[in-house]
Scaffold this motif. Structure first.
Motif, mmCIF file in Angstrom:
data_model
loop_
_atom_site.group_PDB
_atom_site.id
_atom_site.type_symbol
_atom_site.label_atom_id
_atom_site.label_comp_id
_atom_site.label_asym_id
_atom_site.label_seq_id
_atom_site.Cartn_x
_atom_site.Cartn_y
_atom_site.Cartn_z
ATOM 1 N N ALA A 112 -14.133 -0.890 -4.683
ATOM 2 C CA ALA A 112 -13.702 0.040 -5.643
ATOM 3 C C ALA A 112 -13.841 -0.817 -6.894
ATOM 4 O O ALA A 112 -13.510 -1.947 -6.958
ATOM 5 C CB ALA A 112 -12.221 0.310 -5.622
ATOM 6 N N PRO A 113 -14.669 -0.477 -7.972
ATOM 7 C CA PRO A 113 -14.989 -1.195 -9.213
ATOM 8 C C PRO A 113 -13.333 -1.102 -9.757
ATOM 9 O O PRO A 113 -12.720 -0.293 -9.891
ATOM 10 C CB PRO A 113 -15.964 -0.340 -9.863
ATOM 11 C CG PRO A 113 -16.114 1.108 -9.403
ATOM 12 C CD PRO A 113 -15.485 0.804 -7.760
ATOM 13 N N GLY A 114 -13.518 -2.253 -10.554
ATOM 14 C CA GLY A 114 -12.120 -2.565 -11.232
ATOM 15 C C GLY A 114 -11.091 -3.517 -10.626
ATOM 16 O O GLY A 114 -11.659 -4.333 -10.018
ATOM 17 N N ARG A 115 -10.189 -3.589 -11.149
ATOM 18 C CA ARG A 115 -9.046 -4.655 -10.978
ATOM 19 C C ARG A 115 -8.264 -4.422 -9.767
ATOM 20 O O ARG A 115 -7.121 -3.575 -9.872
ATOM 21 C CB ARG A 115 -8.386 -5.095 -12.161
ATOM 22 C CG ARG A 115 -7.224 -6.262 -11.829
ATOM 23 C CD ARG A 115 -6.743 -6.703 -13.024
ATOM 24 N NE ARG A 115 -7.618 -7.436 -13.757
ATOM 25 C CZ ARG A 115 -7.341 -8.397 -14.832
ATOM 26 N NH1 ARG A 115 -6.352 -8.476 -15.219
ATOM 27 N NH2 ARG A 115 -8.403 -8.805 -15.215
ATOM 28 N N SER A 116 -8.336 -5.138 -8.582
ATOM 29 C CA SER A 116 -7.376 -4.991 -7.549
ATOM 30 C C SER A 116 -6.802 -6.457 -7.514
ATOM 31 O O SER A 116 -7.058 -7.565 -7.859
ATOM 32 C CB SER A 116 -7.812 -4.815 -6.056
ATOM 33 O OG SER A 116 -8.577 -3.380 -6.032
ATOM 34 N N VAL A 117 -5.217 -6.152 -7.087
ATOM 35 C CA VAL A 117 -4.295 -7.421 -6.875
ATOM 36 C C VAL A 117 -4.100 -7.360 -5.429
ATOM 37 O O VAL A 117 -3.388 -6.382 -5.098
ATOM 38 C CB VAL A 117 -3.399 -7.401 -7.890
ATOM 39 C CG1 VAL A 117 -2.283 -8.648 -7.760
ATOM 40 C CG2 VAL A 117 -3.786 -7.389 -9.299
ATOM 41 N N ILE A 118 -3.980 -8.644 -4.845
ATOM 42 C CA ILE A 118 -3.416 -8.732 -3.518
ATOM 43 C C ILE A 118 -2.444 -9.761 -3.391
ATOM 44 O O ILE A 118 -2.834 -10.900 -4.122
ATOM 45 C CB ILE A 118 -4.687 -9.047 -2.412
ATOM 46 C CG1 ILE A 118 -5.606 -7.723 -2.676
ATOM 47 C CG2 ILE A 118 -4.081 -9.030 -0.986
ATOM 48 C CD1 ILE A 118 -7.163 -8.272 -1.961
ATOM 49 N N THR A 119 -1.225 -9.606 -3.046
ATOM 50 C CA THR A 119 -0.174 -10.708 -3.276
ATOM 51 C C THR A 119 -0.099 -11.150 -1.806
ATOM 52 O O THR A 119 -0.455 -10.458 -0.608
ATOM 53 C CB THR A 119 1.103 -9.924 -3.803
ATOM 54 O OG1 THR A 119 1.468 -8.947 -2.931
ATOM 55 C CG2 THR A 119 0.637 -9.380 -5.184
ATOM 56 N N ASN A 120 1.000 -11.975 -1.838
ATOM 57 C CA ASN A 120 1.222 -12.710 -0.423
ATOM 58 C C ASN A 120 0.119 -12.955 0.463
ATOM 59 O O ASN A 120 -0.053 -12.917 1.623
ATOM 60 C CB ASN A 120 2.045 -11.424 0.478
ATOM 61 C CG ASN A 120 3.006 -12.501 1.406
ATOM 62 O OD1 ASN A 120 3.294 -13.446 1.065
ATOM 63 N ND2 ASN A 120 3.173 -11.810 2.627
ATOM 64 N N ARG A 134 -19.498 -15.162 -6.373
ATOM 65 C CA ARG A 134 -20.992 -15.258 -5.998
ATOM 66 C C ARG A 134 -21.424 -13.963 -6.119
ATOM 67 O O ARG A 134 -22.504 -13.405 -6.269
ATOM 68 C CB ARG A 134 -21.363 -15.965 -4.991
ATOM 69 C CG ARG A 134 -21.154 -17.515 -5.316
ATOM 70 C CD ARG A 134 -22.162 -18.463 -4.726
ATOM 71 N NE ARG A 134 -21.658 -19.946 -4.351
ATOM 72 C CZ ARG A 134 -22.146 -20.387 -3.328
ATOM 73 N NH1 ARG A 134 -22.990 -19.989 -2.545
ATOM 74 N NH2 ARG A 134 -21.516 -21.755 -3.110
ATOM 75 N N LEU A 135 -20.580 -12.712 -5.511
ATOM 76 C CA LEU A 135 -21.039 -11.439 -5.928
ATOM 77 C C LEU A 135 -20.767 -10.835 -6.960
ATOM 78 O O LEU A 135 -20.836 -9.634 -7.257
ATOM 79 C CB LEU A 135 -20.415 -10.606 -4.605
ATOM 80 C CG LEU A 135 -20.863 -11.080 -2.945
ATOM 81 C CD1 LEU A 135 -19.755 -10.547 -2.024
ATOM 82 C CD2 LEU A 135 -22.183 -10.499 -2.773
ATOM 83 N N GLY A 136 -20.485 -11.803 -7.931
ATOM 84 C CA GLY A 136 -20.236 -11.248 -9.294
ATOM 85 C C GLY A 136 -18.818 -10.604 -9.856
ATOM 86 O O GLY A 136 -18.519 -10.255 -10.815
ATOM 87 N N CYS A 137 -17.787 -10.980 -8.767
ATOM 88 C CA CYS A 137 -16.364 -10.629 -9.195
ATOM 89 C C CYS A 137 -15.680 -11.520 -9.777
ATOM 90 O O CYS A 137 -16.091 -12.825 -9.872
ATOM 91 C CB CYS A 137 -15.805 -10.462 -7.770
ATOM 92 S SG CYS A 137 -16.247 -9.034 -6.751
ATOM 93 N N SER A 187 -1.088 -14.760 -5.465
ATOM 94 C CA SER A 187 -1.543 -13.442 -5.753
ATOM 95 C C SER A 187 -3.107 -13.532 -6.076
ATOM 96 O O SER A 187 -3.445 -14.628 -6.931
ATOM 97 C CB SER A 187 -0.752 -12.657 -7.165
ATOM 98 O OG SER A 187 0.576 -12.424 -6.814
ATOM 99 N N VAL A 188 -3.840 -12.758 -5.786
ATOM 100 C CA VAL A 188 -5.211 -13.165 -6.266
ATOM 101 C C VAL A 188 -5.824 -11.606 -6.992
ATOM 102 O O VAL A 188 -5.363 -10.536 -6.387
ATOM 103 C CB VAL A 188 -6.026 -13.189 -4.850
ATOM 104 C CG1 VAL A 188 -6.012 -12.324 -3.832
ATOM 105 C CG2 VAL A 188 -7.612 -13.247 -5.384
ATOM 106 N N THR A 189 -6.367 -11.867 -8.039
ATOM 107 C CA THR A 189 -6.791 -10.612 -8.890
ATOM 108 C C THR A 189 -8.159 -10.476 -8.729
ATOM 109 O O THR A 189 -8.910 -11.798 -9.174
ATOM 110 C CB THR A 189 -6.170 -10.794 -10.517
ATOM 111 O OG1 THR A 189 -4.871 -10.963 -10.141
ATOM 112 C CG2 THR A 189 -6.705 -9.593 -11.208
ATOM 113 N N ILE A 190 -8.492 -9.461 -8.266
ATOM 114 C CA ILE A 190 -10.449 -9.293 -8.127
ATOM 115 C C ILE A 190 -10.684 -8.370 -8.964
ATOM 116 O O ILE A 190 -10.329 -7.053 -8.891
ATOM 117 C CB ILE A 190 -10.659 -9.244 -6.651
ATOM 118 C CG1 ILE A 190 -9.739 -10.248 -5.657
ATOM 119 C CG2 ILE A 190 -12.074 -8.891 -6.463
ATOM 120 C CD1 ILE A 190 -9.743 -9.776 -4.234
#
Ligand code: EPU
Length: 480
Positions: A73-81, A97-100, A124-127
């Motif tokens: 999905a284009p846009g901002r996803s956040v994955i925690t833990n 490297r894929l442009g994220c 937490s990672v924000t992608i």
């Protein structure tokens, strides 16, 4: 308060010139990287007993795939833990490297370890995913993280073309990709191999298909689900993997708008949708790390409470601990293992979930090596998993392997020695075996352990173990 803590960056070191101490997070295929390299070693003294509480953070084998799923999905996803381990840092780099845009932050909620003065083991990672992510994953990253192959499905679904380096085999086995490839082919992809790359294209998009897997492969199930969520029509995957990590990724995809049914069973049905939304999702707890502590408690005749996951994910493993004489209590999100006497020998057969996890095989062998009686251990998932048995034998374990079987005759004590971690789980198993060995055991190449266990040393210390981590020079190359 916790936000003011300095959390060192988990960045990937730039690849240094040969001979300059390349030691962080390299995979098994890296043996020839440097003539002289430093290796990290962990030293433990035998006779120790694990006691206390340990919290497990999110599962490596889920978080890696959740990060890849964000590509859908284009846009901002956040994955925690998300566990703070090398493999996750590498996946972050794959996505960059894929442009994220990829940012690791203090986790929310904060890892309970921080509350007792420890360093956070989760992030937490924000992608931030662009409209048009890149289409190539190079060998320099894929060889360090074979799970990078999980970008194949989502990128093919989003871009209609992808080029991912073939990861090859590793220290636990040959690890084929045929089921990934045949499943995607059935969905309309054209796939070829060239110069070490898997090249897949579907210029007119993927379509739904009926796919029967030869074996419930975790990676193939994940890649096919991620491809199918944006395909045209309905995909049915028969003989799908049923691991909790599969359920976790399907749950995240459903929250993104995917139409998926049957996750956690052998038949997963996916109805493709044109577009997904970004999401915030918390990673499921790591059952392999939790299982490691369960076996460590049993092997050291300790008393350990593990929090952070549903013990139902470990039912078969905990049953084995009970059969060996352990006392196991469970709650909704925690369990306790206590072992008072010498364990009894139990047979173990690894199988896809809900069977006994192959990733706990080194711990099962460790327990068998100390048990009263002989155990028959059968490995059904990876052809190279017994490679580490030679290292266990250096600790005095009585192991005879024949094909995918091992007979382990238990001894009262093992005998401390220098040994080498050959993969993530073997490394953890050897360190724990060292706790049950007379004298000092020094496990080298523990960068493997860092790939799967966030701060193993801190967890051991929290459970009352004296443990030392140091950097030692590898033997220099001999010339003639
Ligand atoms: N296989 C094929 N062809 C395929 C796919 C798999 O022959 O197309 C074979 C493999 O060679 C292997 C078996 O099937 O012999 C199982 O492979 P699977 O695809 O299920 O495993 P994976 O996805 O490569 C994941 C975990 C492993 C874990 C296995 C089994 C990740 C990143 N890795 O691997 O975890 O052992 O499932 O549960 O999710 C670890 O964490 O230390 C680790 C090795």
């Amino acid at each position: 308060m916790t936000h003011s803590l300095r959390i060192p960056d988990l960045t990937i070191p730039a690849r240094p010139a040969a001979g300059t101490g390349w030691s962080a997070g390299v995979g098994p295929g890296d043996a020839g990287d440097a003539a002289v390299a430093d290796v990290d070693v962990i030293r433990v003294r035998g006779g120790a007993r694990l006691a206390g509480t340990v919290h497990v953070v999110g599962a490596k084998n889920s978080a890696l795939k959740l990060m890849a799923a964000a590509l859908l999905a284009p846009g901002r996803s956040v994955i925690t833990n998300v566990p703070r381990i090398t493999d996750i840092a590498i996946m972050g780099e794959v996505l960059r490297r894929l442009g994220c845009g990829v940012r690791f932050d203090v986790d929310d909620p904060v890892d309970p370890m921080v509350a007792v003065g420890g360093v956070a083991r989760s992030r937490s990672v924000t992608i931030d995913v662009p409209e048009q992510p890149g289409v190539e994953a190079d060998y320099d990253l894929v060889r360090r993280l074979r799970a990078s192959i999980c970008v194949l499905g989502p990128l093919l679904a989003r871009r209609g073309y992808v080029r991912v380096a073939h990861p090859g085999g590793d220290a636990i086995g040959s690890r084929g990709l045929d089921m990934h490839i045949s499943g995607l082919t059935r969905m309309g992809a054209d796939i070829s191999g060239e110069h070490g790359f898997v090249i897949a294209s579907a210029p007119d998009g993927l379509h739904g298909a009926e796919i029967v897997l030869d074996f419930p492969s975790v990676g193939a199930t994940e890649n096919l689900v991620m491809a199918a969520v944006l395909a045209d029509g309905t995909t049915v995957i028969e003989n799908a993997a049923r691991e909790p990590e599969i359920v976790d990724i399907c749950t995240m995809l459903q929250r993104m708008g995917a139409l998926i049914e049957g996750e956690g069973t052998s038949t997963i049905t996916i109805v493709g949708v044109p577009r997904l939304q970004p999401v915030r999702h918390a990673t499921v707890g790591d059952r392999i790390v939790a299982g490691t502590w369960a076996f460590a408690a049993a092997m050291t005749r300790g008393d350990v409470t593990v929090t952070g996951l549903d013990p139902a994910f470990l039912e078969v493993a905990l049953d084995k601990v009970v059969a060996a004489g352990g006392l196991v209590e469970t709650r909704a999100d925690a369990f306790r293992v206590r072992m008072d006497d010498r364990p009894r020998a139990v047979d173990v057969v690894t199988l896809p979930y809900p069977g006994f996890a192959t990733d706990l095989l080194p711990m099962a062998i460790g327990l068998a090596a100390l048990s009263d009686g002989a155990s028959l251990i059968t490995e059904n998932i990876f052809d190279g998993r017994f490679m580490f048995a030679n290292e266990m034998m250096r600790l005095g374990a009585d192991i005879k392997t024949d094909g995918h079987h091992a007979v382990v005759r238990g001894r009262e004590r093992l005998s401390g020695a220098p040994v080498r971690a050959t993969d993530i789980r073997a490394g953890a198993g050897l360190i724990i075996a060292g706790l049950c060995a007379d004298g000092v055991t020094e496990v080298s190449h523990v960068h493997h352990v860092d790939r799967g266990y966030p701060d193993f040393v801190a967890d051991l210390r929290a459970l009352g173990i004296e443990v030392e981590r140091a950097t030692a020079p590898e033997e220099p190359e001999l010339t003639i």
